[in-house]
Write an enzyme that holds these catalytic residues in place. Structure first.
Site, short mmCIF file in Angstrom:
data_model
loop_
_atom_site.label_atom_id
_atom_site.label_comp_id
_atom_site.label_asym_id
_atom_site.label_seq_id
_atom_site.Cartn_x
_atom_site.Cartn_y
_atom_site.Cartn_z
N ARG A 128 0.73 -1.21 0.08
CA ARG A 128 0.07 0.04 -0.03
C ARG A 128 1.02 1.16 0.22
NH1 ARG A 128 -4.28 -0.11 4.54
NH2 ARG A 128 -2.74 0.64 5.91
N ARG A 134 4.42 6.18 -0.39
CA ARG A 134 4.63 6.66 1.08
C ARG A 134 6.19 6.07 1.24
NH1 ARG A 134 -0.64 5.88 4.44
NH2 ARG A 134 1.15 6.18 6.06
#
Length: 194
Positions: A128, A134
C-alpha cells in the site's frame, strides 16, 4: 438490534470490513476518524478541542472522544444498532461506552477481532505504501505500529474476552471471504443470544 465493535491491527482491512459488515446488517459503521473529521470540519466546540491534539500528532484525549461518541450514539440512525470502528481503544473508554449504552438501555452484542499474521500485515502495508508513494512506511516502522497497536488494545480485547463476546475472525485471504466469515460468526453469536 445489532451492536458491534470491530478491532484489528493496521493493515487488517478493518475499515473496509466495517463498511461491508455494517451494510449486511443495515446499521451505520461509525469510525472515530470520521467523527473527528466531521467535528473539525463542522467547527464544533469538540472539533476545535480535538484539532489541537490532531494537529500536533497526539491522540485525542478520552474525554473529548467519549463526548463525541456519546453524541453520535444518541442519533436516530443508531436505534437499530451500530458498528464501532476505532473505539474503544482503552479500558477507560470501555467504561465510558458501558455508561453510554446503559444510559440508552442497550448492551454490546459482539466484538469482531480480525486476526492477521504480522508478516502478511507488513507485506500488505508495504504494498500500500508503494502504491501511495509513501516512503516513510518501512518494514521497521510498520512493525513498530503493530507493536503499539497490540500494547494499546490488548487490555481492551482481554476485557471483552472476559465477557465472552469476542469473535476472532481470520483476516487473511480475499476481502469477500473475510466478510463472509465475519458475518457468519456474528450471526452465529446473535443466534446463541450472546
Amino acid at each position: 438490534m445489532t451492536r458491534l465493535i470491530i478491532m484489528g491491527p493496521p493493515g487488517s482491512g478493518k475499515g473496509t470490513q466495517a463498511e461491508h459488515i455494517a451494510g449486511h446488517f443495515g446499521i451505520p459503521a461509525i469510525s472515530t476518524g470520521d467523527i473527528f473529521r466531521a467535528h473539525v470540519g463542522g467547527k464544533t466546540e469538540l472539533g476545535a478541542e480535538a484539532s489541537k491534539y490532531m494537529d500536533s500528532g497526539e491522540f485525542v484525549p478520552d474525554h473529548v472522544t467519549n463526548a463525541m461518541i456519546r453524541q453520535r450514539l444518541g442519533s436516530a440512525d443508531v436505534l437499530a444498532g451500530f458498528l464501532l470502528d476505532g473505539y474503544p481503544r482503552t479500558t477507560a473508554q470501555i467504561e465510558a461506552l458501558d455508561g453510554i449504552l446503559a444510559g440508552n438501555q442497550q448492551q454490546l452484542d459482539a466484538v469482531v477481532e480480525l486476526a492477521v499474521d504480522d508478516d502478511e500485515l507488513v507485506a500488505r502495508m508495504l504494498r500500500r505504501a508503494q502504491e501511495q508513494g509513501r516512503s516513510d512506511d518501512t518494514a521497521p516502522v510498520i512493525r513498530r505500529r503493530l507493536e503499539l497497536y497490540r500494547k494499546e488494545t490488548q487490555a481492551v480485547v482481554e476485557r471483552y474476552s472476559e465477557r465472552g463476546i469476542v469473535l476472532a475472525v481470520d483476516g487473511s485471504g480475499q476481502r469477500e471471504e473475510i466478510t463472509a466469515k465475519a458475518i457468519a460468526a456474528i450471526e452465529s453469536a446473535l443466534g446463541k443470544g450472546l
